[in-house]
Design a protein around this motif. Structure first.
Motif, PDB file in Angstrom:
ATOM      1  N   LYS A 250       0.431  -3.051   4.564  1.00 42.79           N
ATOM      2  CA  LYS A 250      -0.940  -3.554   4.427  1.00 42.79           C
ATOM      3  C   LYS A 250      -1.738  -3.361   5.712  1.00 42.79           C
ATOM      4  O   LYS A 250      -2.948  -3.111   5.671  1.00 42.79           O
ATOM      5  N   ALA A 251      -1.070  -3.464   6.865  1.00 46.72           N
ATOM      6  CA  ALA A 251      -1.783  -3.377   8.144  1.00 46.72           C
ATOM      7  C   ALA A 251      -2.447  -2.027   8.332  1.00 46.72           C
ATOM      8  O   ALA A 251      -3.528  -1.926   8.928  1.00 46.72           O
ATOM      9  N   ARG A 252      -1.830  -0.962   7.851  1.00 43.41           N
ATOM     10  CA  ARG A 252      -2.360   0.373   8.134  1.00 43.41           C
ATOM     11  C   ARG A 252      -3.293   0.917   7.051  1.00 43.41           C
ATOM     12  O   ARG A 252      -3.773   2.050   7.165  1.00 43.41           O
ATOM     13  N   VAL A 253      -3.575   0.106   6.041  1.00 42.42           N
ATOM     14  CA  VAL A 253      -4.535   0.531   5.021  1.00 42.42           C
ATOM     15  C   VAL A 253      -5.903   0.724   5.668  1.00 42.42           C
ATOM     16  O   VAL A 253      -6.429  -0.164   6.347  1.00 42.42           O
ATOM     17  N   GLY A 254      -6.481   1.899   5.492  1.00 44.17           N
ATOM     18  CA  GLY A 254      -7.780   2.203   6.080  1.00 44.17           C
ATOM     19  C   GLY A 254      -7.700   2.835   7.449  1.00 44.17           C
ATOM     20  O   GLY A 254      -8.736   3.147   8.049  1.00 44.17           O
ATOM     21  N   TYR A 255      -6.474   3.014   7.971  1.00 42.82           N
ATOM     22  CA  TYR A 255      -6.289   3.594   9.304  1.00 42.82           C
ATOM     23  C   TYR A 255      -5.343   4.800   9.205  1.00 42.82           C
ATOM     24  O   TYR A 255      -4.139   4.668   9.405  1.00 42.82           O
ATOM     25  N   PRO A 256      -5.874   5.964   8.890  1.00 43.75           N
ATOM     26  CA  PRO A 256      -5.031   7.151   8.741  1.00 43.75           C
ATOM     27  C   PRO A 256      -4.434   7.587  10.071  1.00 43.75           C
ATOM     28  O   PRO A 256      -5.016   7.353  11.131  1.00 43.75           O
ATOM     29  N   LEU A 257      -3.270   8.205  10.008  1.00 42.88           N
ATOM     30  CA  LEU A 257      -2.637   8.710  11.222  1.00 42.88           C
ATOM     31  C   LEU A 257      -3.527   9.753  11.881  1.00 42.88           C
ATOM     32  O   LEU A 257      -4.128  10.594  11.213  1.00 42.88           O
ATOM     33  N   MET A 258      -3.597   9.703  13.192  1.00 44.91           N
ATOM     34  CA  MET A 258      -4.388  10.694  13.915  1.00 44.91           C
ATOM     35  C   MET A 258      -3.751  12.076  13.775  1.00 44.91           C
ATOM     36  O   MET A 258      -2.543  12.215  13.581  1.00 44.91           O
ATOM     37  N   SER A 259      -4.575  13.085  13.910  1.00 43.42           N
ATOM     38  CA  SER A 259      -4.097  14.464  13.851  1.00 43.42           C
ATOM     39  C   SER A 259      -3.427  14.849  15.159  1.00 43.42           C
ATOM     40  O   SER A 259      -3.519  14.139  16.165  1.00 43.42           O
ATOM     41  N   ALA A 260      -2.759  16.015  15.143  1.00 43.20           N
ATOM     42  CA  ALA A 260      -2.143  16.523  16.368  1.00 43.20           C
ATOM     43  C   ALA A 260      -3.193  16.730  17.451  1.00 43.20           C
ATOM     44  O   ALA A 260      -2.967  16.409  18.625  1.00 43.20           O
TER      45      ALA A 260
END
Length: 502
Positions: A250-260
């Motif tokens: 739930k914590a990471r919903v809305g926060y996509p992993l950054m790109s390389a």
């Protein structure tokens, strides 16, 4: 706990930090502010919360104590993947386990008082924000942030001052204060690890209840996603894997992993899409050469007339050469390492790690406090420990793809191998962000420090050795072992003298 300031005086530094308007002081001079005036309006309360967060992040008693990030840096150099350079100011005594262990040092006093004063700020907010079911949502959101602030402080403290929860939940840990401190406050005795965790969960659950609908304007505010992430950290340490898995998701919903590509941009801006929580700063707030970034940044920002690299700050913390070998070729993170080869430059013979870079020339870089990658790794570890090996490796591959690393094959892993792979990934992904000591303690393991025999040819054509670990034992000459007293922060001598109930 005997805080060395009077009740009203506790508010004055916060007012100096706050962004409230001059009209805040219309009813009384700044030196005569009373508690009812501080909490007389939502805007005043909001300013108090802003000041409370800034106090925790920025309050400094000396150049080597730049707020809460001091603790992050200490955690890193107490592990195996970071080295505090010999002779450099800042963390040279944390690296050999000296000043975190010695209860008479100013750093030991700083760790304790910074976090307990922050708890006192939260206690004042909680006591003075009056709400009921009919209260405005905005007022509930303010009180929810106060509960979250208290919760994160106790979570950090209990993981610093006692061994991990599952080792002995009944071990004595910390005093718990839930009311504002006054000159007549009776110092509290030590509560058990379990009692502190019960308080943490109660605070974070109350924050979870109060914060739905809160839309923050600045990422240093503790919103619902941050609370989910703090609960995930709490349950991870308790080895409550189901709850850790669910809250991390739930914590990471809305926060996509950054790109390389974004990974190479310097870890210095809350605008990064995967930063769930971070502290933006101006040049003035960043404490100059003694800031978090100035201690961990090892990227030159300019060259002099002779072409020699110039560095800002102390550049005290460097990566261990053995750490670099953990990264696969092609991993974008590996591309951020290189050796300082100029004999005249400040960090000659050391590896540079360009993960953290200040914002030059203004030097107003931001501090990272929680990322989606951390939460993904909590979720993955929890799944692995729950025997969902495929689910864990699938998550790990989601992160690896963003770092330009090939997928792992789930059938190559059993439960134990999957957990070890995820713990290794935590070391690689979260280096410098303050998690290493927490992981050492919660997994009841010990860092393995090894010297390096790596050499290189410098710019003068001379073959020289790379800077590596030079402290391989505890201060008493014994080997570095799990669950050592040297991993725990001590209650400072001042507190022991002032609190007869400890």
């Amino acid at each position: 706990m005997k805080l060395k300031f009077k009740y009203i005086a506790a508010f004055l530094p916060l007012l100096a930090f706050s962004s409230c308007k001059d009209s805040f002081f219309d009813t009384a001079p700044a030196t005569q502010i009373t508690t009812p005036e501080v909490f007389s309006s939502e805007s005043n309360i909001d300013a108090f919360i802003n000041g409370s967060i800034r106090f925790l992040m920025e309050n400094s008693t000396s150049q080597d104590n730049p707020g809460l990030p001091t603790i992050f840096l200490t955690h890193e150099v107490m592990g195996e993947d970071a080295i505090a350079r010999d002779g450099r100011y800042g963390f040279r005594d944390s690296y050999p386990y000296k000043d975190p262990f010695d209860n008479g040092t100013r750093r030991a006093l700083f760790f304790w008082t910074l976090q307990y004063k922050s708890i006192d700020h939260a206690n004042n907010l909680i006591a003075n924000i009056k709400i009921d079911d009919s209260s405005k949502e905005s007022l509930k959101h303010l009180k929810g942030q106060a509960y979250a602030l208290r919760g994160v402080n106790y979570l950090n403290l209990v993981r610093q001052y006692q061994f991990t929860y599952v080792k002995d939940p009944n071990a004595k840990a910390l005093p718990i204060y839930t009311d504002p401190t006054t000159p007549t406050t009776e110092p509290k005795p030590l509560s058990t690890v379990k009692q502190v965790y019960d308080q943490i969960i109660a605070d974070l659950k109350e924050a979870e209840r109060l914060l739905p609908g809160f839309k923050r304007k600045v990422k240093n505010r503790l919103d619902l996603n941050v609370v989910y992430g703090l609960l995930a950290r709490t349950y991870l340490t308790q080895e409550n894997w189901e709850q850790a898995r669910d809250y991390a998701n739930k914590a990471r919903v809305g926060y996509p992993l950054m790109s390389a590509t974004q990974y190479t941009e310097g870890f210095n801006d809350v605008g990064n899409p995967e930063w769930i929580w971070g502290h933006p700063q101006t040049q003035t707030q960043n404490l100059g050469g003694a800031s978090f970034l100035a201690y961990i940044e090892t990227t030159p920002y300019a060259t002099d007339a002779k072409g020699v690299n110039l560095y800002f700050g102390y550049n005290s913390i460097i990566p261990d050469p053995n750490f670099i070998t953990l990264f696969a070729n092609g991993d974008v993170r590996k591309s951020l390492f290189d050796i300082a080869k100029q004999p005249a430059e400040a960090i000659y013979r050391s590896y540079r790690y360009r993960k953290f870079r200040n914002k030059h020339p203004n030097r107003d870089g931001h501090i990272v406090l929680m990322r989606a990658s951390e939460q993904l790794l909590i979720e993955a570890e929890s799944k692995a420990r729950l025997d969902d090996v495929k689910g864990a490796i699938d998550l790990l591959n989601e992160l690896r793809r963003k770092r330009n690393v090939p997928d792992l094959v789930a059938t190559d892993f059993d439960k134990l191998k999957a957990v070890q792979e995820i713990l290794l990934e935590r070391r690689k992904e979260l280096w410098g962000e303050g998690f290493r000591l927490y992981d050492i303690l919660r997994t009841q393991t010990a860092p393995v420090r090894r010297e390096t025999n790596e050499t290189f040819v410098d710019d003068a054509g001379k073959t020289v050795s790379v800077m590596g670990h030079y402290i391989l034992k505890f201060p008493d000459g014994t080997n570095i072992t799990p669950n050592s007293k040297y991993f725990l922060f001590p209650i400072p001598l001042n507190e022991l003298n002032n609190n007869p109930n400890l």
